[in-house]
Design a protein around this motif. Sequence first.
Motif, PDB file in Angstrom:
ATOM      1  N   ASP A  70       0.847  -1.191   0.000  1.00  0.00           N
ATOM      2  CA  ASP A  70       0.000   0.000   0.000  1.00  0.00           C
ATOM      3  C   ASP A  70       0.881   1.238   0.000  1.00  0.00           C
ATOM      4  OD1 ASP A  70       0.723   0.514   2.783  1.00  0.00           O
ATOM      5  OD2 ASP A  70      -0.730  -1.034   3.331  1.00  0.00           O
ATOM      6  N   ALA A  71       0.272   2.409   0.139  1.00  0.00           N
ATOM      7  CA  ALA A  71       1.015   3.662   0.004  1.00  0.00           C
ATOM      8  C   ALA A  71       2.051   3.861   1.103  1.00  0.00           C
ATOM      9  CB  ALA A  71       0.047   4.850  -0.016  1.00  0.00           C
ATOM     10  N   MET A  72       1.884   3.197   2.238  1.00  0.00           N
ATOM     11  CA  MET A  72       2.848   3.342   3.324  1.00  0.00           C
ATOM     12  C   MET A  72       4.099   2.504   3.104  1.00  0.00           C
ATOM     13  SD  MET A  72       2.063   5.528   5.696  1.00  0.00           S
ATOM     14  CE  MET A  72       3.052   4.957   7.086  1.00  0.00           C
ATOM     15  N   ASN A  73       3.951   1.308   2.510  1.00  0.00           N
ATOM     16  CA  ASN A  73       5.101   0.402   2.413  1.00  0.00           C
ATOM     17  C   ASN A  73       5.479   0.026   0.990  1.00  0.00           C
ATOM     18  OD1 ASN A  73       3.130  -1.447   1.680  1.00  0.00           O
ATOM     19  ND2 ASN A  73       3.226  -2.609   3.586  1.00  0.00           N
ATOM     20  N   LEU A  74       4.913   0.700  -0.012  1.00  0.00           N
ATOM     21  CA  LEU A  74       5.240   0.368  -1.393  1.00  0.00           C
ATOM     22  C   LEU A  74       6.735   0.510  -1.651  1.00  0.00           C
ATOM     23  CD1 LEU A  74       3.346   0.578  -4.515  1.00  0.00           C
ATOM     24  CD2 LEU A  74       5.438   1.914  -4.578  1.00  0.00           C
ATOM     25  N   ASP A  75       7.319  -0.529  -2.237  1.00  0.00           N
ATOM     26  CA  ASP A  75       8.753  -0.603  -2.496  1.00  0.00           C
ATOM     27  C   ASP A  75       8.940  -0.857  -3.994  1.00  0.00           C
ATOM     28  OD1 ASP A  75      11.431  -1.333  -2.737  1.00  0.00           O
ATOM     29  OD2 ASP A  75      11.467  -2.437  -0.842  1.00  0.00           O
ATOM     30  N   ALA A  76       9.583   0.089  -4.690  1.00  0.00           N
ATOM     31  CA  ALA A  76       9.768  -0.048  -6.138  1.00  0.00           C
ATOM     32  C   ALA A  76      10.562  -1.300  -6.487  1.00  0.00           C
ATOM     33  CB  ALA A  76      10.460   1.189  -6.691  1.00  0.00           C
ATOM     34  N   GLU A  77      11.433  -1.723  -5.605  1.00  0.00           N
ATOM     35  CA  GLU A  77      12.202  -2.946  -5.853  1.00  0.00           C
ATOM     36  C   GLU A  77      11.272  -4.149  -5.952  1.00  0.00           C
ATOM     37  OE1 GLU A  77      14.905  -5.641  -3.052  1.00  0.00           O
ATOM     38  OE2 GLU A  77      15.833  -3.679  -3.416  1.00  0.00           O
ATOM     39  N   ARG A  78      10.290  -4.209  -5.059  1.00  0.00           N
ATOM     40  CA  ARG A  78       9.303  -5.273  -5.114  1.00  0.00           C
ATOM     41  C   ARG A  78       8.403  -5.122  -6.337  1.00  0.00           C
ATOM     42  NH1 ARG A  78       5.950  -5.874   0.338  1.00  0.00           N
ATOM     43  NH2 ARG A  78       4.862  -7.337  -1.064  1.00  0.00           N
TER      44      ARG A  78
END
Length: 454
Positions: free
Chosen positions: A416-424
């Motif tokens: 979600d917007a709190m934990n979004l990781d571009a690597e993932r």
Amino acid sequence: MIIRKTRSVCPVCLANISARLDQQPDGSVYMEKTCPEHGTFRTIVWRGRLPFSGWTAQAQELTGEGGRHCPENCGLCGEHLRQSCCVLLEVTRRCNLCCRFCFADAGVGSEPSLDCLKEAVRDIAHRCSGPMLQLSGGEPTLRDDLPELIRFAKEAGIPYVQVNTNGIRLAKEPELARSLARAGLDFVFLQFDGTDDGVYRMLRGRDLLDVKKRAIDNSDKAGLAVTLVPTVVPGVNLDDLGAMVAFAVNRSPAVRGVHFQPVSYFGRIPGAKPSDADRCTLDELLDSLCEQTGLTFHDFIPSRCDHPLCGFHGSFIAEGGRLIPLTRSDTAPRGTITARENREFVTRHWLRRRAEEPESGNSTAAVFEKEDASSAGMQKYRLRLAMEESGVSDMDVFLKKVRSQSFTLSSMPFQDAMNLDAERLQSCSLHVYRQGKIVPLCAEYLTPVDQNGF
């Protein structure tokens, strides 16, 4: 201690910003990021129940300018590392529930025509090399023409079709399950949040356990394979994982496994900003699952197609109400596999086959040998161990058990917007088809949090 640098988004304005993963002395890991306009944000991504570095060892870190255009330019872009293993197609916005947690924020709205959906299916089959197709919503079974769409998808070259459903119509109308099976449906992805109606009242607003049981029974009679899909919410059903697994195992081979989805805060959610206590991290889920079932961490491996933080998988034989592990993390290969390889592996486990039914493609033995060990000698040892635990000594008999009694426990935590990781995000193989674009699910459904919650 900073252990990884990545890119994320501001949870308020969704602007792309730099982020870092900080590991604490207790092994927990937090994502920290600062938006010039909206300030600094910090959220838990790992509780320290397992070594973070060991779990993510095969993850490909961002380099240079990587991730600077995620997710606003998703489509898929040239930086994306995975093709489509599975493509989700929304067939309706209508729903016969109004759940507190719903990443699609379903309920009301127009729905595409059948001709429009057929054109989308044709495009997906052409561009994505025959992926698994998830028909979702809203509640897809509200469409009376769903069997026709499934039939068309098979004729268009889609090898596997899955319906995501709450099971209400399947429970009420046994003929619907038979109609979907005749049309070529392969899998029922059944929303299943617990073994107590208190869980359903909390998450879905009404008692539903008996509905779920009847949906499974009707699917079973129609010959459909069912995977149970719980949304795991701390304080609601995190302590019910073992009971859900026992419920599923006792309904094998109709139920092929349980696919846990830790709650993510996007779409329709209660409240504003989730606290760390509101989250269930991947390692926390796996730790709780092992504690409640008697299984061990070694019975599971990280995702090898998507990013390791995007899931885990364990393969088993379900027999006599117990699970015999086929996966061993201490000997399993840890390199990445393609979307096609992942799709064939997953569907091989989820498909419902009789013991005498011939296997297509690579043999089941070869699949498990590749998964369970890195050397020929260890491959034979792992299979022999499972054979002995299943009470048989004949390889052919054992492989028939694998074919007809396979069972999986897996998980996919959405971002979600709190934990979004571009690597993932760049390693995502679960995509959504929307207006001619193919987008990672976590990017497509991303929604900002309420600024007043900070």
